[in-house]
Design a protein around this motif. Structure first.
Motif, PDB file in Angstrom:
ATOM      1  N   PHE A 152       0.821  -1.210   0.000  1.00  0.00           N
ATOM      2  CA  PHE A 152       0.000   0.000   0.000  1.00  0.00           C
ATOM      3  C   PHE A 152       0.858   1.265   0.000  1.00  0.00           C
ATOM      4  O   PHE A 152       0.480   2.278  -0.600  1.00  0.00           O
ATOM      5  N   ASP A 153       1.981   1.212   0.689  1.00  0.00           N
ATOM      6  CA  ASP A 153       2.850   2.385   0.725  1.00  0.00           C
ATOM      7  C   ASP A 153       3.405   2.692  -0.662  1.00  0.00           C
ATOM      8  O   ASP A 153       3.536   3.861  -1.042  1.00  0.00           O
ATOM      9  N   ARG A 154       3.732   1.644  -1.423  1.00  0.00           N
ATOM     10  CA  ARG A 154       4.180   1.876  -2.798  1.00  0.00           C
ATOM     11  C   ARG A 154       3.036   2.389  -3.670  1.00  0.00           C
ATOM     12  O   ARG A 154       3.251   3.230  -4.546  1.00  0.00           O
ATOM     13  N   VAL A 155       1.820   1.910  -3.418  1.00  0.00           N
ATOM     14  CA  VAL A 155       0.659   2.443  -4.152  1.00  0.00           C
ATOM     15  C   VAL A 155       0.497   3.929  -3.858  1.00  0.00           C
ATOM     16  O   VAL A 155       0.229   4.729  -4.754  1.00  0.00           O
ATOM     17  N   ARG A 156       0.665   4.310  -2.594  1.00  0.00           N
ATOM     18  CA  ARG A 156       0.554   5.716  -2.213  1.00  0.00           C
ATOM     19  C   ARG A 156       1.608   6.562  -2.925  1.00  0.00           C
ATOM     20  O   ARG A 156       1.293   7.634  -3.467  1.00  0.00           O
ATOM     21  N   SER A 184       0.771   6.783  -6.634  1.00  0.00           N
ATOM     22  CA  SER A 184      -0.427   7.571  -6.926  1.00  0.00           C
ATOM     23  C   SER A 184      -0.101   9.060  -7.022  1.00  0.00           C
ATOM     24  O   SER A 184      -0.821   9.818  -7.699  1.00  0.00           O
ATOM     25  N   LEU A 185       0.976   9.491  -6.367  1.00  0.00           N
ATOM     26  CA  LEU A 185       1.414  10.875  -6.458  1.00  0.00           C
ATOM     27  C   LEU A 185       2.333  11.107  -7.647  1.00  0.00           C
ATOM     28  O   LEU A 185       2.382  12.210  -8.211  1.00  0.00           O
ATOM     29  N   LEU A 186       3.062  10.051  -8.063  1.00  0.00           N
ATOM     30  CA  LEU A 186       4.003  10.186  -9.184  1.00  0.00           C
ATOM     31  C   LEU A 186       3.330  10.002 -10.535  1.00  0.00           C
ATOM     32  O   LEU A 186       3.683  10.672 -11.510  1.00  0.00           O
ATOM     33  N   TYR A 187       2.379   9.083 -10.599  1.00  0.00           N
ATOM     34  CA  TYR A 187       1.736   8.747 -11.878  1.00  0.00           C
ATOM     35  C   TYR A 187       0.247   9.098 -11.821  1.00  0.00           C
ATOM     36  O   TYR A 187      -0.622   8.226 -11.834  1.00  0.00           O
ATOM     37  N   ARG A 188      -0.029  10.361 -11.760  1.00  0.00           N
ATOM     38  CA  ARG A 188      -1.420  10.806 -11.640  1.00  0.00           C
ATOM     39  C   ARG A 188      -2.237  10.543 -12.896  1.00  0.00           C
ATOM     40  O   ARG A 188      -3.459  10.380 -12.836  1.00  0.00           O
ATOM     41  N   LYS A 189      -1.577  10.525 -14.062  1.00  0.00           N
ATOM     42  CA  LYS A 189      -2.306  10.386 -15.323  1.00  0.00           C
ATOM     43  C   LYS A 189      -2.484   8.927 -15.744  1.00  0.00           C
ATOM     44  O   LYS A 189      -3.189   8.652 -16.700  1.00  0.00           O
ATOM     45  N   ILE A 190      -1.839   8.002 -15.029  1.00  0.00           N
ATOM     46  CA  ILE A 190      -1.961   6.587 -15.366  1.00  0.00           C
ATOM     47  C   ILE A 190      -3.252   6.029 -14.768  1.00  0.00           C
ATOM     48  O   ILE A 190      -3.665   6.412 -13.675  1.00  0.00           O
ATOM     49  N   MET A 218      -1.617   1.472 -12.295  1.00  0.00           N
ATOM     50  CA  MET A 218      -0.729   1.999 -11.268  1.00  0.00           C
ATOM     51  C   MET A 218      -0.614   1.031 -10.087  1.00  0.00           C
ATOM     52  O   MET A 218       0.485   0.794  -9.556  1.00  0.00           O
ATOM     53  N   VAL A 219      -1.740   0.444  -9.668  1.00  0.00           N
ATOM     54  CA  VAL A 219      -1.717  -0.517  -8.569  1.00  0.00           C
ATOM     55  C   VAL A 219      -0.939  -1.766  -8.969  1.00  0.00           C
ATOM     56  O   VAL A 219      -0.144  -2.297  -8.189  1.00  0.00           O
ATOM     57  N   ASN A 220      -1.153  -2.242 -10.192  1.00  0.00           N
ATOM     58  CA  ASN A 220      -0.424  -3.420 -10.655  1.00  0.00           C
ATOM     59  C   ASN A 220       1.080  -3.152 -10.693  1.00  0.00           C
ATOM     60  O   ASN A 220       1.887  -4.004 -10.291  1.00  0.00           O
ATOM     61  N   HIS A 221       1.473  -1.963 -11.144  1.00  0.00           N
ATOM     62  CA  HIS A 221       2.881  -1.579 -11.172  1.00  0.00           C
ATOM     63  C   HIS A 221       3.457  -1.560  -9.751  1.00  0.00           C
ATOM     64  O   HIS A 221       4.607  -1.987  -9.529  1.00  0.00           O
ATOM     65  N   SER A 222       2.685  -1.110  -8.795  1.00  0.00           N
ATOM     66  CA  SER A 222       3.139  -1.061  -7.404  1.00  0.00           C
ATOM     67  C   SER A 222       3.351  -2.468  -6.839  1.00  0.00           C
ATOM     68  O   SER A 222       4.317  -2.720  -6.114  1.00  0.00           O
TER      69      SER A 222
END
Length: 315
Positions: free
Chosen positions: A217-221, A224-230, A235-239
């Motif tokens: 979850f911390d990586r998702v957080r 979520s701030l770095l890849y706002r347009k994805i 983004m969750v899968n990448h995390s």
């Protein structure tokens, strides 16, 4: 690697694993009026562990001896006798006094012609056992509430912060049900009883599960701030993929150690270690394949389309 894509398959696997445990909890309920075979720590009773210098008596001989000492005040018939190595045995029965224990040990030495050494004797009243059971339930509920509040506060900078805490609790509930189910199955077939060590293993599993979930979850957080347009799902899968190596490596290190203890640690801790091993494996699975996918399902509000898809297919 697209883990999120197959999220419903992972949910289905979890369901398949949990359902047999629930079935066996129901079977145990019919036999013992409870979902698990409870040890003396929870239901009250006496535990006597003795070592014989000579030939060890059989379980039937011990049961016969206990039946002879059974009275209305101390009903000792039908004890649970388990082997603890080549020369030691563990005997669980209704609560007995120290005086009765002394008489039992003396009779063992006389009847079986072998010196008997008392390695452990524990006696818990039924009232104390009920208090321990209630305290155990409160401890688990308190842990869940504290985790929910902490994660909500830690992720307060992210939109819908409460979802992270709720998803972590659902993943934790998955692990608790897996552990309880496995314990119910082992209790039904092997006679293993849930005692204070089982509760310790369960709380440890909760800690490990939430710890690994928070890492994801911390990586998702952060993302979520770095890849706002994805797209949120990508983004969750990448995390998850970014933390996959770390999660698996950390948990495998613990699991290899526990597996060695299962093989070589001895009978006295095998129950505790087996439950801990299964719980940590479940916690690793739920952190990767349940917790983060729940966030995606919630973000997409996918439950609103489940039945619509069925209706469209029918048309």
């Amino acid at each position: 690697m697209n883990i999120i894509k197959n999220r419903y398959i992972y949910f289905f696997i979890s369901l398949i694993v949990i359902i047999p445990g629930i079935v066996f909890m129901g079977l145990n309920w019919q036999q013992t009026s409870g979902p698990l075979q409870l040890g003396i720590d929870f239901r009250g009773g006496s535990l006597l562990e003795v070592q014989f210098e000579g030939e060890r008596p059989t379980a039937e001989q011990i049961s016969t001896l206990y039946k002879e000492f059974s009275t209305e005040e101390q009903p000792l018939a039908d004890p649970v006798v388990q082997s603890l190595g080549e020369s030691s045995i563990s005997i669980r029965s209704r609560a007995m006094s120290d005086e009765t224990k002394g008489l039992l040990v003396a009779e063992m030495e006389s009847r079986f012609g072998s010196k008997v050494t008392v390695e452990n004797f524990t006696s818990v009243s039924a009232a104390v056992g009920a208090e321990v059971t209630q305290a155990a339930g409160i401890a688990i509920l308190f842990a869940a509430a504290a985790i929910l509040i902490y994660i909500w506060w830690a992720f307060r900078s992210v939109e819908h912060a409460y979802r992270y805490g709720t998803a972590a609790i659902l993943a934790m509930l998955h692990d608790v049900l897996v552990v309880l189910g496995v314990e119910a199955i082992l209790g039904y077939y092997l006679g293993w009883e849930a005692d204070a060590l089982f509760l310790t293993a369960l709380l440890t599993v909760i800690g490990f599960s939430v710890h690994d979930t928070i890492v994801v979850f911390d990586r998702v957080r952060e993302n979520s701030l770095l890849y706002r347009k994805i797209e949120y799902e990508k983004m969750v899968n990448h995390s998850i993929v970014q933390t996959l190596d770390r999660s698996i490596t950390t948990q495998l290190t613990v699991m290899f150690t526990l597996f060695a203890l299962v093989l070589f640690g001895g009978d006295s801790i095998r129950h505790f270690v087996v439950i801990l091993l299964i719980g940590i494996f479940s916690g690793t699975y739920s952190s990767i394949f349940n917790a983060a996918p729940i966030l995606v399902v919630w973000e997409n509000r996918e439950w609103t389309t489940w039945f619509k898809r069925k209706e469209e297919t029918a048309i």
